[in-house]
Scaffold this motif. Structure first.
Motif, PDB file in Angstrom:
ATOM      1  N   ARG A  66      34.854 -25.496   5.411  1.00 22.15           N
ATOM      2  CA  ARG A  66      34.361 -24.803   6.593  1.00 22.15           C
ATOM      3  C   ARG A  66      35.468 -24.742   7.638  1.00 22.15           C
ATOM      4  NH1 ARG A  66      28.811 -25.777   9.923  1.00 22.15           N
ATOM      5  NH2 ARG A  66      29.239 -24.168  11.465  1.00 22.15           N
ATOM      6  N   ASP A  67      35.818 -23.522   8.025  1.00 21.88           N
ATOM      7  CA  ASP A  67      36.842 -23.318   9.059  1.00 21.88           C
ATOM      8  C   ASP A  67      36.277 -23.651  10.430  1.00 21.88           C
ATOM      9  OD1 ASP A  67      38.833 -22.387   7.352  1.00 21.88           O
ATOM     10  OD2 ASP A  67      38.197 -20.300   7.530  1.00 21.88           O
ATOM     11  N   SER A  68      37.154 -24.100  11.329  1.00 28.03           N
ATOM     12  CA  SER A  68      36.750 -24.289  12.713  1.00 28.03           C
ATOM     13  C   SER A  68      36.560 -22.921  13.352  1.00 28.03           C
ATOM     14  CB  SER A  68      37.816 -25.085  13.481  1.00 28.03           C
ATOM     15  OG  SER A  68      39.007 -24.329  13.581  1.00 28.03           O
ATOM     16  N   ARG A  69      35.969 -22.907  14.524  1.00 30.37           N
ATOM     17  CA  ARG A  69      35.686 -21.638  15.192  1.00 30.37           C
ATOM     18  C   ARG A  69      36.960 -20.825  15.410  1.00 30.37           C
ATOM     19  NH1 ARG A  69      31.979 -22.974  19.633  1.00 30.37           N
ATOM     20  NH2 ARG A  69      30.529 -23.081  17.904  1.00 30.37           N
ATOM     21  N   ALA A  70      38.032 -21.480  15.849  1.00 34.07           N
ATOM     22  CA  ALA A  70      39.289 -20.776  16.103  1.00 34.07           C
ATOM     23  C   ALA A  70      40.134 -20.615  14.839  1.00 34.07           C
ATOM     24  CB  ALA A  70      40.093 -21.515  17.167  1.00 34.07           C
ATOM     25  N   GLY A  71      39.738 -21.285  13.752  1.00 32.09           N
ATOM     26  CA  GLY A  71      40.467 -21.150  12.499  1.00 32.09           C
ATOM     27  C   GLY A  71      41.695 -22.036  12.368  1.00 32.09           C
ATOM     28  N   ASN A  72      41.891 -22.964  13.311  1.00 29.19           N
ATOM     29  CA  ASN A  72      43.050 -23.853  13.258  1.00 29.19           C
ATOM     30  C   ASN A  72      42.806 -25.106  12.418  1.00 29.19           C
ATOM     31  OD1 ASN A  72      44.494 -22.170  15.002  1.00 29.19           O
ATOM     32  ND2 ASN A  72      43.548 -23.139  16.783  1.00 29.19           N
ATOM     33  N   TYR A  73      41.535 -25.462  12.251  1.00 28.56           N
ATOM     34  CA  TYR A  73      41.175 -26.674  11.525  1.00 28.56           C
ATOM     35  C   TYR A  73      40.259 -26.325  10.364  1.00 28.56           C
ATOM     36  CZ  TYR A  73      43.204 -29.123  15.429  1.00 28.56           C
ATOM     37  OH  TYR A  73      44.085 -29.580  16.370  1.00 28.56           O
ATOM     38  N   LEU A  74      40.200 -27.258   9.410  1.00 32.21           N
ATOM     39  CA  LEU A  74      39.379 -27.061   8.231  1.00 32.21           C
ATOM     40  C   LEU A  74      38.551 -28.315   7.987  1.00 32.21           C
ATOM     41  CD1 LEU A  74      38.762 -25.184   5.797  1.00 32.21           C
ATOM     42  CD2 LEU A  74      40.600 -26.361   4.574  1.00 32.21           C
ATOM     43  N   GLY A  75      37.257 -28.121   7.778  1.00 35.58           N
ATOM     44  CA  GLY A  75      36.382 -29.217   7.384  1.00 35.58           C
ATOM     45  C   GLY A  75      36.215 -29.180   5.880  1.00 35.58           C
ATOM     46  N   VAL A  76      36.463 -30.303   5.238  1.00 38.37           N
ATOM     47  CA  VAL A  76      36.349 -30.412   3.781  1.00 38.37           C
ATOM     48  C   VAL A  76      35.311 -31.481   3.480  1.00 38.37           C
ATOM     49  CG1 VAL A  76      37.570 -30.943   1.632  1.00 38.37           C
ATOM     50  CG2 VAL A  76      38.797 -29.821   3.506  1.00 38.37           C
ATOM     51  N   THR A  77      34.248 -31.093   2.800  1.00 37.40           N
ATOM     52  CA  THR A  77      33.238 -32.074   2.397  1.00 37.40           C
ATOM     53  C   THR A  77      33.420 -32.359   0.922  1.00 37.40           C
ATOM     54  OG1 THR A  77      31.688 -31.287   4.070  1.00 37.40           O
ATOM     55  CG2 THR A  77      30.780 -32.617   2.270  1.00 37.40           C
ATOM     56  N   ILE A  78      33.676 -33.640   0.627  1.00 38.48           N
ATOM     57  CA  ILE A  78      33.781 -34.080  -0.760  1.00 38.48           C
ATOM     58  C   ILE A  78      32.554 -34.945  -1.052  1.00 38.48           C
ATOM     59  CG2 ILE A  78      36.293 -33.974  -0.907  1.00 38.48           C
ATOM     60  CD1 ILE A  78      36.348 -37.022  -0.410  1.00 38.48           C
ATOM     61  N   THR A  79      32.059 -34.871  -2.248  1.00 41.73           N
ATOM     62  CA  THR A  79      30.940 -35.720  -2.650  1.00 41.73           C
ATOM     63  C   THR A  79      31.397 -36.553  -3.828  1.00 41.73           C
ATOM     64  OG1 THR A  79      29.352 -34.074  -1.881  1.00 41.73           O
ATOM     65  CG2 THR A  79      28.528 -35.767  -3.391  1.00 41.73           C
TER      66      THR A  79
END
Length: 105
Positions: A66-79
């Motif tokens: 999931r990209d941040s609103r501004a697109g500078n950061y990335l959320g990565v969910t690992i299970t």
């Protein structure tokens, strides 16, 4: 003299306790971890490699991005498949200390 220390409430003096019973997590179980960092080449690969170090059965196809609103950061969910509190503690430390990682939840 007699001892003034009362016996443990469960009456199991001297017996080792099972650390799995002290946890709210039942092992083994699927355990999601969200990792956030700068959106740069190699970030997802680095997180995937760390997940595999601590869970050899880790399935990279389950990764959610999931990209941040501004697109500078990335959320990565690992299970991962959590097998112990120790495993989770070590994985959290490894993720938190990685130079590309900003936050681990």
């Amino acid at each position: 003299m007699t001892s003034t220390t009362p016996p443990p409430p469960n009456g199991l003096a001297g017996q080792a306790t099972d650390p799995r019973k002290d946890s709210l997590i039942e092992y083994p179980s699927k355990f999601p971890i969200k990792v956030m960092g700068a959106k740069v080449d190699g970030f997802v690969h680095a997180i995937t490699e760390l997940a595999r170090q601590f869970d050899p059965t880790f399935d990279a196809s389950t990764i959610e991005l999931r990209d941040s609103r501004a697109g500078n950061y990335l959320g990565v969910t690992i299970t991962i498949t959590a097998t112990s509190r120790e495993q989770l503690d070590h994985l959290y430390r490894a993720l938190s200390s990685h130079p590309l990682v900003k936050v681990v939840l």
